[in-house]
Structure formats: structure tokens, C-alpha cells
Design a protein around this motif. Structure first.
Motif, PDB file in Angstrom:
ATOM      1  N   ARG A 126      14.669 -16.755 114.908  1.00 24.15           N
ATOM      2  CA  ARG A 126      14.869 -17.085 113.496  1.00 24.15           C
ATOM      3  C   ARG A 126      16.167 -16.491 112.958  1.00 24.15           C
ATOM      4  NH1 ARG A 126       9.396 -16.837 110.105  1.00 24.15           N
ATOM      5  NH2 ARG A 126       8.042 -17.832 111.589  1.00 24.15           N
ATOM      6  N   GLY A 127      16.719 -15.542 113.661  1.00 22.43           N
ATOM      7  CA  GLY A 127      17.892 -14.840 113.156  1.00 22.43           C
ATOM      8  C   GLY A 127      17.471 -13.578 112.428  1.00 22.43           C
ATOM      9  N   ASP A 128      18.329 -12.608 112.492  1.00 22.66           N
ATOM     10  CA  ASP A 128      18.034 -11.350 111.828  1.00 22.66           C
ATOM     11  C   ASP A 128      18.618 -11.342 110.429  1.00 22.66           C
ATOM     12  OD1 ASP A 128      16.517 -10.060 113.729  1.00 22.66           O
ATOM     13  OD2 ASP A 128      18.241  -9.200 114.740  1.00 22.66           O
ATOM     14  N   THR A 129      17.835 -10.843 109.507  1.00 21.99           N
ATOM     15  CA  THR A 129      18.291 -10.641 108.141  1.00 21.99           C
ATOM     16  C   THR A 129      18.714  -9.181 108.050  1.00 21.99           C
ATOM     17  OG1 THR A 129      16.690 -12.255 107.361  1.00 21.99           O
ATOM     18  CG2 THR A 129      17.618 -10.748 105.716  1.00 21.99           C
ATOM     19  N   PRO A 130      19.955  -8.897 107.688  1.00 21.96           N
ATOM     20  CA  PRO A 130      20.385  -7.504 107.633  1.00 21.96           C
ATOM     21  C   PRO A 130      19.690  -6.741 106.505  1.00 21.96           C
ATOM     22  CG  PRO A 130      22.097  -8.933 106.775  1.00 21.96           C
ATOM     23  CD  PRO A 130      21.002  -9.831 107.293  1.00 21.96           C
ATOM     24  N   PRO A 131      19.654  -5.417 106.622  1.00 17.34           N
ATOM     25  CA  PRO A 131      19.060  -4.618 105.541  1.00 17.34           C
ATOM     26  C   PRO A 131      19.784  -4.897 104.226  1.00 17.34           C
ATOM     27  CG  PRO A 131      19.490  -3.252 107.463  1.00 17.34           C
ATOM     28  CD  PRO A 131      20.128  -4.586 107.723  1.00 17.34           C
ATOM     29  N   PRO A 132      19.093  -4.687 103.119  1.00 16.02           N
ATOM     30  CA  PRO A 132      19.689  -4.995 101.816  1.00 16.02           C
ATOM     31  C   PRO A 132      20.829  -4.041 101.455  1.00 16.02           C
ATOM     32  CG  PRO A 132      17.599  -3.872 101.534  1.00 16.02           C
ATOM     33  CD  PRO A 132      17.753  -4.136 103.006  1.00 16.02           C
ATOM     34  N   ARG A 133      21.774  -4.573 100.756  1.00 13.78           N
ATOM     35  CA  ARG A 133      22.837  -3.767 100.141  1.00 13.78           C
ATOM     36  C   ARG A 133      22.486  -3.732  98.663  1.00 13.78           C
ATOM     37  NH1 ARG A 133      23.886  -1.803 104.539  1.00 13.78           N
ATOM     38  NH2 ARG A 133      25.262  -2.850 105.977  1.00 13.78           N
ATOM     39  N   THR A 134      22.376  -2.540  98.124  1.00 13.43           N
ATOM     40  CA  THR A 134      21.878  -2.412  96.754  1.00 13.43           C
ATOM     41  C   THR A 134      22.787  -1.534  95.919  1.00 13.43           C
ATOM     42  OG1 THR A 134      20.599  -0.421  97.206  1.00 13.43           O
ATOM     43  CG2 THR A 134      19.508  -2.515  97.637  1.00 13.43           C
ATOM     44  N   GLY A 135      22.408  -1.431  94.665  1.00 12.74           N
ATOM     45  CA  GLY A 135      23.058  -0.478  93.772  1.00 12.74           C
ATOM     46  C   GLY A 135      22.776   0.931  94.249  1.00 12.74           C
ATOM     47  N   GLY A 136      23.335   1.879  93.577  1.00 11.86           N
ATOM     48  CA  GLY A 136      23.264   3.248  94.035  1.00 11.86           C
ATOM     49  C   GLY A 136      22.082   4.069  93.597  1.00 11.86           C
ATOM     50  N   SER A 137      21.270   3.581  92.659  1.00 11.50           N
ATOM     51  CA  SER A 137      20.177   4.433  92.193  1.00 11.50           C
ATOM     52  C   SER A 137      19.064   4.497  93.239  1.00 11.50           C
ATOM     53  CB  SER A 137      19.615   3.933  90.862  1.00 11.50           C
ATOM     54  OG  SER A 137      18.723   2.853  91.058  1.00 11.50           O
ATOM     55  N   GLU A 138      18.358   5.598  93.213  1.00  9.93           N
ATOM     56  CA  GLU A 138      17.246   5.782  94.146  1.00  9.93           C
ATOM     57  C   GLU A 138      16.211   4.668  94.000  1.00  9.93           C
ATOM     58  OE1 GLU A 138      13.937   9.205  95.295  1.00  9.93           O
ATOM     59  OE2 GLU A 138      15.094   9.417  93.462  1.00  9.93           O
ATOM     60  N   ALA A 139      15.866   4.319  92.786  1.00  7.31           N
ATOM     61  CA  ALA A 139      14.869   3.271  92.560  1.00  7.31           C
ATOM     62  C   ALA A 139      15.346   1.927  93.113  1.00  7.31           C
ATOM     63  CB  ALA A 139      14.554   3.153  91.070  1.00  7.31           C
ATOM     64  N   GLU A 140      16.611   1.600  92.899  1.00  7.25           N
ATOM     65  CA  GLU A 140      17.139   0.323  93.409  1.00  7.25           C
ATOM     66  C   GLU A 140      17.078   0.265  94.933  1.00  7.25           C
ATOM     67  OE1 GLU A 140      20.530  -1.107  90.262  1.00  7.25           O
ATOM     68  OE2 GLU A 140      20.960   0.681  91.456  1.00  7.25           O
ATOM     69  N   VAL A 141      17.438   1.356  95.580  1.00  5.27           N
ATOM     70  CA  VAL A 141      17.428   1.398  97.044  1.00  5.27           C
ATOM     71  C   VAL A 141      15.989   1.286  97.569  1.00  5.27           C
ATOM     72  CG1 VAL A 141      17.899   2.848  99.069  1.00  5.27           C
ATOM     73  CG2 VAL A 141      19.591   2.677  97.229  1.00  5.27           C
ATOM     74  N   LEU A 142      15.082   2.077  97.028  1.00  5.27           N
ATOM     75  CA  LEU A 142      13.694   2.056  97.496  1.00  5.27           C
ATOM     76  C   LEU A 142      13.054   0.687  97.279  1.00  5.27           C
ATOM     77  CD1 LEU A 142      12.486   5.561  96.262  1.00  5.27           C
ATOM     78  CD2 LEU A 142      13.016   4.879  98.615  1.00  5.27           C
ATOM     79  N   ARG A 143      13.237   0.121  96.120  1.00  8.09           N
ATOM     80  CA  ARG A 143      12.631  -1.194  95.835  1.00  8.09           C
ATOM     81  C   ARG A 143      13.248  -2.290  96.693  1.00  8.09           C
ATOM     82  NH1 ARG A 143      10.935  -2.332  89.839  1.00  8.09           N
ATOM     83  NH2 ARG A 143      10.131  -4.133  90.943  1.00  8.09           N
ATOM     84  N   ALA A 144      14.539  -2.240  96.921  1.00  8.09           N
ATOM     85  CA  ALA A 144      15.180  -3.261  97.751  1.00  8.09           C
ATOM     86  C   ALA A 144      14.665  -3.206  99.186  1.00  8.09           C
ATOM     87  CB  ALA A 144      16.700  -3.093  97.719  1.00  8.09           C
ATOM     88  N   PHE A 145      14.518  -2.001  99.738  1.00  6.56           N
ATOM     89  CA  PHE A 145      14.012  -1.897 101.103  1.00  6.56           C
ATOM     90  C   PHE A 145      12.545  -2.318 101.186  1.00  6.56           C
ATOM     91  CE2 PHE A 145      17.906   0.085 102.307  1.00  6.56           C
ATOM     92  CZ  PHE A 145      18.015  -0.195 103.665  1.00  6.56           C
ATOM     93  N   LEU A 146      11.752  -1.976 100.196  1.00 11.73           N
ATOM     94  CA  LEU A 146      10.362  -2.416 100.208  1.00 11.73           C
ATOM     95  C   LEU A 146      10.285  -3.944 100.137  1.00 11.73           C
ATOM     96  CD1 LEU A 146       7.350  -1.952 100.285  1.00 11.73           C
ATOM     97  CD2 LEU A 146       7.423  -1.473  97.812  1.00 11.73           C
ATOM     98  N   ASP A 147      11.037  -4.556  99.240  1.00 12.72           N
ATOM     99  CA  ASP A 147      11.015  -6.017  99.138  1.00 12.72           C
ATOM    100  C   ASP A 147      11.504  -6.680 100.421  1.00 12.72           C
ATOM    101  OD1 ASP A 147       9.845  -6.165  96.634  1.00 12.72           O
ATOM    102  OD2 ASP A 147      11.761  -6.236  95.572  1.00 12.72           O
ATOM    103  N   TYR A 148      12.494  -6.086 101.064  1.00  9.65           N
ATOM    104  CA  TYR A 148      13.006  -6.585 102.346  1.00  9.65           C
ATOM    105  C   TYR A 148      11.901  -6.582 103.402  1.00  9.65           C
ATOM    106  CZ  TYR A 148      15.710  -5.989 106.744  1.00  9.65           C
ATOM    107  OH  TYR A 148      16.213  -6.068 108.014  1.00  9.65           O
ATOM    108  N   LEU A 149      11.160  -5.489 103.494  1.00 15.80           N
ATOM    109  CA  LEU A 149      10.075  -5.394 104.468  1.00 15.80           C
ATOM    110  C   LEU A 149       8.918  -6.326 104.113  1.00 15.80           C
ATOM    111  CD1 LEU A 149      10.127  -1.541 104.977  1.00 15.80           C
ATOM    112  CD2 LEU A 149      10.762  -3.283 106.679  1.00 15.80           C
ATOM    113  N   ARG A 150       8.612  -6.434 102.834  1.00 16.17           N
ATOM    114  CA  ARG A 150       7.558  -7.354 102.396  1.00 16.17           C
ATOM    115  C   ARG A 150       7.884  -8.785 102.814  1.00 16.17           C
ATOM    116  NH1 ARG A 150       7.389  -5.169  96.223  1.00 16.17           N
ATOM    117  NH2 ARG A 150       5.473  -3.913  96.268  1.00 16.17           N
TER     118      ARG A 150
END
Length: 163
Positions: free
Chosen positions: A7-31
Motif C-alpha cells: 500500500r505504500g508507507d505513510t511517513p510520520p506526521p510533521r506537526t507544529g511545535g507544541s506538545e499537544a500538537e505532536v502527541l495528537r498528530a502521532f495518535l491520529d496517525y496510528l489510529r
């Protein structure tokens, strides 16, 4: 052995710098990754155990739905082992839709969490929630672990690889 498909690999998310933005982006990526692993997997293999423990794709997503509900929505779970089994009448589409709807509800709760150190709000005040930070890290760990299991199980089912 199934013919491999990629299917191809989707790279990890690139997000804003806040802790909340990073954590939520990685969780949504895994979901999104684990829902994609289950979505479109053929019956009955999607619910067939791929390992001696009985683990199967549909059961993993069913379990994660309960984890999201318990962590972010405060719902009780009387039997965690039972969460690894989807109901026989549930199709893959049913389980994926239920998971996505639960994720949407969980994200609505997270939208109201301005302070990661504060508890996740609960419908019942007598059952305080964990801190939003703990909840996010726990769900990243839990979802990532089971997404890895799903990678292997999906490859065994029909050869599909990638995230």
C-alpha cells in the motif's frame, strides 16, 4: 501464501511545535494506520486467529475501541479479554465505523483539554480521569503496539504491507 501487495508507507506526521500538537498528530496517525489495516480485509480471515493466542485483526480494532472509550470517555469495561473479540454479527465495516466514531468522540473530549496536566473530563465526577498527557501517551503506546500486530496479521491474511 498470499501474493504480497504494498500500500505504500505513510511517513510520520510533521506537526507544529507544541506538545499537544505532536502527541495528537502521532495518535491520529496510528489510529488511521490500524483502521486502514482492518478496512477491506477479507472475511472470514479478518476475524480468524493468526497466532495461537487467538489474536485477529477485527479483535484488535474492537479492543482499541474499548480502550479509547475507557480512556477518553470514561466508560467502564468489565472484561478486558472479551474486548478482543468482535461480535459474530459485526462486519469489518461495522467495527471500523464504530472505531472511527469513537475516535471522533474522543477527539471532541481532547479538544476541550487545554492543559495536558489536567484530568480528562469524565461524565461522572466520582471517577476522575487520568491527565490528558498520560491518556495521550498511553493511547499512542497501545495503538502503536496493536498497529504492529495488525501489520503482521494483515500480511498473513492477504500479503498487504505498508502503513
Amino acid at each position: 501464501m498470499p501474493t504480497p501487495s504494498h500500500r505504500g508507507d505513510t511517513p510520520p506526521p510533521r506537526t507544529g511545535g507544541s506538545e499537544a500538537e505532536v502527541l495528537r498528530a502521532f495518535l491520529d496517525y496510528l489510529r488511521a494506520s490500524i483502521a486502514a489495516k482492518v478496512d477491506g480485509a477479507p472475511e472470514p480471515q479478518v476475524r480468524t486467529a493468526g497466532v495461537p493466542s487467538g489474536t485477529n485483526l477485527l479483535g484488535l480494532l474492537s479492543h482499541l475501541t474499548f480502550v479509547e472509550r475507557a480512556t477518553f470517555l470514561g466508560e467502564g469495561v468489565p472484561d478486558w479479554q472479551a474486548t478482543f473479540r468482535a461480535a459474530p454479527a459485526d462486519s469489518s465495516a461495522d467495527v471500523v465505523a464504530r472505531y472511527r466514531e469513537t475516535v471522533e468522540r474522543a477527539n471532541e473530549v481532547l479538544d476541550g483539554c487545554a492543559d495536558l496536566g489536567a484530568p480528562v473530563p469524565r461524565p461522572r465526577e466520582d471517577r476522575p480521569g487520568p491527565s490528558a498527557r498520560w491518556a495521550l501517551v498511553h493511547l499512542i503506546e497501545e495503538t502503536g503496539r496493536h498497529a504492529g500486530h495488525a501489520d503482521i496479521l494483515r500480511e498473513l491474511v492477504d500479503g498487504a504491507t505498508g502503513r
